[in-house]
Design a protein around this motif. Sequence first.
Motif, mmCIF file in Angstrom:
data_model
loop_
_atom_site.group_PDB
_atom_site.id
_atom_site.type_symbol
_atom_site.label_atom_id
_atom_site.label_comp_id
_atom_site.label_asym_id
_atom_site.label_seq_id
_atom_site.Cartn_x
_atom_site.Cartn_y
_atom_site.Cartn_z
ATOM 1 N N ALA A 1 52.297 -48.216 -30.295
ATOM 2 C CA ALA A 1 53.505 -49.042 -30.201
ATOM 3 C C ALA A 1 54.149 -49.205 -31.580
ATOM 4 O O ALA A 1 55.371 -49.145 -31.717
ATOM 5 C CB ALA A 1 53.169 -50.408 -29.600
ATOM 6 N N ALA A 2 53.329 -49.389 -32.609
ATOM 7 C CA ALA A 2 53.853 -49.515 -33.972
ATOM 8 C C ALA A 2 54.533 -48.225 -34.415
ATOM 9 O O ALA A 2 55.633 -48.251 -34.977
ATOM 10 C CB ALA A 2 52.719 -49.866 -34.937
ATOM 11 N N LEU A 3 53.883 -47.105 -34.145
ATOM 12 C CA LEU A 3 54.461 -45.810 -34.519
ATOM 13 C C LEU A 3 55.748 -45.542 -33.747
ATOM 14 O O LEU A 3 56.721 -45.024 -34.308
ATOM 15 C CB LEU A 3 53.445 -44.691 -34.297
ATOM 16 N N ALA A 4 55.781 -45.924 -32.477
ATOM 17 C CA ALA A 4 56.995 -45.747 -31.674
ATOM 18 C C ALA A 4 58.137 -46.598 -32.227
ATOM 19 O O ALA A 4 59.295 -46.156 -32.266
ATOM 20 C CB ALA A 4 56.723 -46.096 -30.213
ATOM 21 N N THR A 5 57.835 -47.807 -32.679
ATOM 22 C CA THR A 5 58.842 -48.682 -33.275
ATOM 23 C C THR A 5 59.427 -48.042 -34.523
ATOM 24 O O THR A 5 60.644 -48.017 -34.714
ATOM 25 C CB THR A 5 58.235 -50.056 -33.623
ATOM 26 N N LEU A 6 58.568 -47.510 -35.373
ATOM 27 C CA LEU A 6 59.043 -46.856 -36.597
ATOM 28 C C LEU A 6 59.838 -45.599 -36.275
ATOM 29 O O LEU A 6 60.854 -45.323 -36.906
ATOM 30 C CB LEU A 6 57.867 -46.539 -37.521
ATOM 31 N N GLN A 7 59.377 -44.844 -35.302
ATOM 32 C CA GLN A 7 60.071 -43.618 -34.896
ATOM 33 C C GLN A 7 61.474 -43.954 -34.382
ATOM 34 O O GLN A 7 62.453 -43.295 -34.729
ATOM 35 C CB GLN A 7 59.281 -42.891 -33.814
ATOM 36 N N SER A 8 61.572 -44.978 -33.557
ATOM 37 C CA SER A 8 62.851 -45.402 -32.996
ATOM 38 C C SER A 8 63.805 -45.834 -34.103
ATOM 39 O O SER A 8 64.989 -45.493 -34.092
ATOM 40 C CB SER A 8 62.634 -46.545 -32.010
ATOM 41 N N THR A 9 63.296 -46.574 -35.075
ATOM 42 C CA THR A 9 64.111 -47.022 -36.199
ATOM 43 C C THR A 9 64.604 -45.828 -37.014
ATOM 44 O O THR A 9 65.765 -45.778 -37.413
ATOM 45 C CB THR A 9 63.315 -47.982 -37.095
ATOM 46 N N ALA A 10 63.724 -44.857 -37.243
ATOM 47 C CA ALA A 10 64.097 -43.661 -38.009
ATOM 48 C C ALA A 10 65.182 -42.874 -37.286
ATOM 49 O O ALA A 10 66.135 -42.394 -37.907
ATOM 50 C CB ALA A 10 62.875 -42.789 -38.251
ATOM 51 N N GLU A 11 65.068 -42.764 -35.975
ATOM 52 C CA GLU A 11 66.076 -42.044 -35.207
ATOM 53 C C GLU A 11 67.422 -42.761 -35.244
ATOM 54 O O GLU A 11 68.468 -42.128 -35.348
ATOM 55 C CB GLU A 11 65.608 -41.873 -33.757
ATOM 56 N N ASN A 12 67.394 -44.097 -35.192
ATOM 57 C CA ASN A 12 68.634 -44.862 -35.258
ATOM 58 C C ASN A 12 69.295 -44.741 -36.627
ATOM 59 O O ASN A 12 70.514 -44.690 -36.720
ATOM 60 C CB ASN A 12 68.386 -46.335 -34.929
ATOM 61 N N LYS A 13 68.499 -44.664 -37.698
ATOM 62 C CA LYS A 13 69.049 -44.484 -39.047
ATOM 63 C C LYS A 13 69.716 -43.125 -39.184
ATOM 64 O O LYS A 13 70.732 -42.995 -39.847
ATOM 65 C CB LYS A 13 67.944 -44.622 -40.108
ATOM 66 N N GLN A 14 69.150 -42.118 -38.547
ATOM 67 C CA GLN A 14 69.707 -40.777 -38.638
ATOM 68 C C GLN A 14 71.047 -40.690 -37.922
ATOM 69 O O GLN A 14 71.912 -39.922 -38.313
ATOM 70 C CB GLN A 14 68.748 -39.748 -38.040
ATOM 71 N N LYS A 15 71.248 -41.500 -36.891
ATOM 72 C CA LYS A 15 72.496 -41.471 -36.132
ATOM 73 C C LYS A 15 73.644 -42.122 -36.903
ATOM 74 O O LYS A 15 74.798 -41.845 -36.644
ATOM 75 C CB LYS A 15 72.319 -42.191 -34.789
ATOM 76 N N ILE A 16 73.292 -43.008 -37.823
ATOM 77 C CA ILE A 16 74.321 -43.757 -38.546
ATOM 78 C C ILE A 16 74.964 -42.912 -39.621
ATOM 79 O O ILE A 16 74.584 -42.082 -40.228
ATOM 80 C CB ILE A 16 73.746 -45.057 -39.157
#
Length: 117
Positions: free
Chosen positions: A102-117
């Motif tokens: 769950a922690a890794l998924a949270t970080l992965q999701s955040t990284a993907e959102n940063k890439q979209k910006i």
Amino acid sequence: MGFQNWSDEIILVDLPREPRMRSELKTLVEIVRDRGDCDVVVDFSSVDIMTSTSISGLLRLRKLLADCGHRLIFCNVPPATRGVFSVVGLDEVFEFADDKYAALATLQSTAENKQKI
């Protein structure tokens, strides 16, 4: 303590029990300081007690990461240990996840959102 480079951006840490926890946290701070650009997930599965020295080490690690725009996430935190964080008001300071996935998924999701910006 087991350190695992989960990816180029994430270190996964299995936190040991006291008294080794204190020295291992110092080592982790040095690794993060040297490496620089990473998030950290700390697995508390083996932890049975927390001392004020260890909590201080975790706060130092969090500040080091936050100053660089990175995150520290705790997982598998036993209820008694979570209670300690709550009683001293640190449950609002630290970020928690149920388990390392769950922690890794949270970080992965955040990284993907940063890439979209």
